[in-house]
Design a protein around this motif. Structure first.
Motif, mmCIF file in Angstrom:
data_model
loop_
_atom_site.group_PDB
_atom_site.id
_atom_site.type_symbol
_atom_site.label_atom_id
_atom_site.label_comp_id
_atom_site.label_asym_id
_atom_site.label_seq_id
_atom_site.Cartn_x
_atom_site.Cartn_y
_atom_site.Cartn_z
ATOM 1 N N PHE A 183 -23.448 5.680 25.049
ATOM 2 C CA PHE A 183 -22.934 6.741 26.338
ATOM 3 C C PHE A 183 -21.691 5.986 27.102
ATOM 4 O O PHE A 183 -20.699 6.677 27.594
ATOM 5 N N LEU A 184 -21.863 4.732 27.397
ATOM 6 C CA LEU A 184 -21.094 3.882 28.189
ATOM 7 C C LEU A 184 -19.480 4.131 27.710
ATOM 8 O O LEU A 184 -18.680 4.400 28.432
ATOM 9 N N ARG A 185 -19.653 3.735 26.333
ATOM 10 C CA ARG A 185 -18.498 3.761 25.567
ATOM 11 C C ARG A 185 -17.604 5.256 25.589
ATOM 12 O O ARG A 185 -16.475 5.363 25.749
ATOM 13 N N ALA A 186 -18.434 6.428 25.361
ATOM 14 C CA ALA A 186 -17.872 7.688 25.369
ATOM 15 C C ALA A 186 -17.534 8.006 26.613
ATOM 16 O O ALA A 186 -16.446 8.599 27.026
ATOM 17 N N LEU A 187 -18.241 7.568 27.726
ATOM 18 C CA LEU A 187 -17.914 7.795 29.016
ATOM 19 C C LEU A 187 -16.505 7.048 29.588
ATOM 20 O O LEU A 187 -15.627 7.839 30.191
ATOM 21 N N ALA A 188 -16.261 5.888 29.230
ATOM 22 C CA ALA A 188 -15.059 5.176 29.398
ATOM 23 C C ALA A 188 -13.925 5.787 28.735
ATOM 24 O O ALA A 188 -12.904 6.171 29.300
ATOM 25 N N GLU A 189 -14.100 6.348 27.300
ATOM 26 C CA GLU A 189 -13.003 6.901 26.801
ATOM 27 C C GLU A 189 -12.440 8.266 27.415
ATOM 28 O O GLU A 189 -11.322 8.491 27.516
ATOM 29 N N ASN A 190 -13.504 8.955 27.790
ATOM 30 C CA ASN A 190 -13.322 10.251 28.286
ATOM 31 C C ASN A 190 -12.723 9.979 29.794
ATOM 32 O O ASN A 190 -11.909 10.784 30.333
ATOM 33 N N LEU A 191 -13.118 9.062 30.629
ATOM 34 C CA LEU A 191 -12.437 9.004 31.949
ATOM 35 C C LEU A 191 -10.960 8.302 31.585
ATOM 36 O O LEU A 191 -10.031 8.737 32.538
ATOM 37 N N ALA A 192 -10.685 7.623 30.743
ATOM 38 C CA ALA A 192 -9.542 7.089 30.306
ATOM 39 C C ALA A 192 -8.501 8.446 30.118
ATOM 40 O O ALA A 192 -7.408 8.447 30.511
ATOM 41 N N ARG A 193 -9.008 9.343 29.351
ATOM 42 C CA ARG A 193 -8.429 10.617 28.997
ATOM 43 C C ARG A 193 -8.005 11.261 30.335
ATOM 44 O O ARG A 193 -6.990 12.167 30.511
ATOM 45 N N TYR A 194 -9.103 11.469 31.316
ATOM 46 C CA TYR A 194 -8.864 12.039 32.245
ATOM 47 C C TYR A 194 -7.818 11.557 33.098
ATOM 48 O O TYR A 194 -7.014 12.462 33.893
ATOM 49 N N GLU A 195 -7.796 10.154 33.204
ATOM 50 C CA GLU A 195 -6.853 9.705 34.252
ATOM 51 C C GLU A 195 -5.461 9.701 33.434
ATOM 52 O O GLU A 195 -4.446 9.949 34.246
ATOM 53 N N ALA A 196 -5.413 9.720 32.372
ATOM 54 C CA ALA A 196 -4.095 10.050 31.693
ATOM 55 C C ALA A 196 -3.526 11.436 31.932
ATOM 56 O O ALA A 196 -2.320 11.572 32.035
ATOM 57 N N ALA A 197 -4.420 12.330 31.967
ATOM 58 C CA ALA A 197 -4.196 13.683 32.170
ATOM 59 C C ALA A 197 -3.699 13.942 33.811
ATOM 60 O O ALA A 197 -2.906 14.767 34.178
ATOM 61 N N PHE A 198 -4.816 13.459 34.661
ATOM 62 C CA PHE A 198 -4.693 13.963 36.023
ATOM 63 C C PHE A 198 -4.248 12.757 36.925
ATOM 64 O O PHE A 198 -4.340 12.987 38.310
ATOM 65 N N GLY A 199 -3.986 11.733 36.582
ATOM 66 C CA GLY A 199 -3.906 10.290 37.299
ATOM 67 C C GLY A 199 -4.957 9.726 37.641
ATOM 68 O O GLY A 199 -6.061 9.911 37.438
ATOM 69 N N PRO A 200 -4.828 8.523 38.212
ATOM 70 C CA PRO A 200 -5.878 7.545 38.527
ATOM 71 C C PRO A 200 -7.065 8.054 39.522
ATOM 72 O O PRO A 200 -6.773 8.797 40.412
ATOM 73 N N ILE A 201 -8.059 7.630 39.544
ATOM 74 C CA ILE A 201 -9.350 8.090 40.048
ATOM 75 C C ILE A 201 -9.552 6.542 41.160
ATOM 76 O O ILE A 201 -9.609 5.598 40.779
ATOM 77 N N HIS A 202 -9.207 6.950 42.433
ATOM 78 C CA HIS A 202 -9.538 5.862 43.274
ATOM 79 C C HIS A 202 -10.987 5.920 44.102
ATOM 80 O O HIS A 202 -11.463 6.732 44.189
ATOM 81 N N LEU A 203 -11.487 4.727 43.963
ATOM 82 C CA LEU A 203 -12.905 4.668 44.451
ATOM 83 C C LEU A 203 -12.806 4.067 45.927
ATOM 84 O O LEU A 203 -11.876 3.524 46.343
ATOM 85 N N PRO A 204 -13.834 4.763 46.394
ATOM 86 C CA PRO A 204 -13.758 4.240 48.092
ATOM 87 C C PRO A 204 -13.982 2.840 48.083
ATOM 88 O O PRO A 204 -14.864 1.988 47.185
#
Length: 116
Positions: free
Chosen positions: A71-92
């Motif tokens: 699940f961790l691997r799948a989540l990391a892959e999907n977050l990478a795709r999200y950031e590639a499409a919409f830009g980086p996610i900035h954390l507080p």
């Protein structure tokens, strides 16, 4: 093998891996507590809102350690795709509040003829 009761799958449609129950309701969560034993990981999801003391658990998931790692691997892959499409996610907390508020403000450049 195909028959009228078992038609061939349409190659244009991806195969269904899961079936969603018609009464399934999505839950918005913004907090997770993760605990574990030697055999499983327990993920308790909740929604923390202002004015609510201890938030109630909205969903509890139990996963094997192997399932959690996949699940961790799948989540990391999907977050990478999200950031590639919409830009980086900035954390507080990645920057200071001053950096968030004034990070785009820079001091003026001195005129080129001036020497310090």
């Amino acid at each position: 093998m195909t028959s009228p009761s078992n038609p061939a799958p349409d190659p244009a449609e991806p195969p269904q891996m899961m079936r969603l129950s018609p009464d399934l309701q999505p839950e918005y969560v913004n907090l997770v507590r993760i605990t574990h034993s030697p055999a499983e990981l327990v993920l308790d999801f909740a929604r923390m809102l202002p004015g609510i003391g201890v938030p109630p658990v909205a969903a509890r998931l139990l996963m094997s350690p192997t399932g959690a790692k996949l699940f961790l691997r799948a989540l990391a892959e999907n977050l990478a795709r999200y950031e590639a499409a919409f830009g980086p996610i900035h954390l507080p907390g990645e920057k200071s509040l001053a950096g968030d508020l004034f990070g785009s403000i820079h001091p003026p450049q001195p005129p080129e003829g001036d020497k310090p």
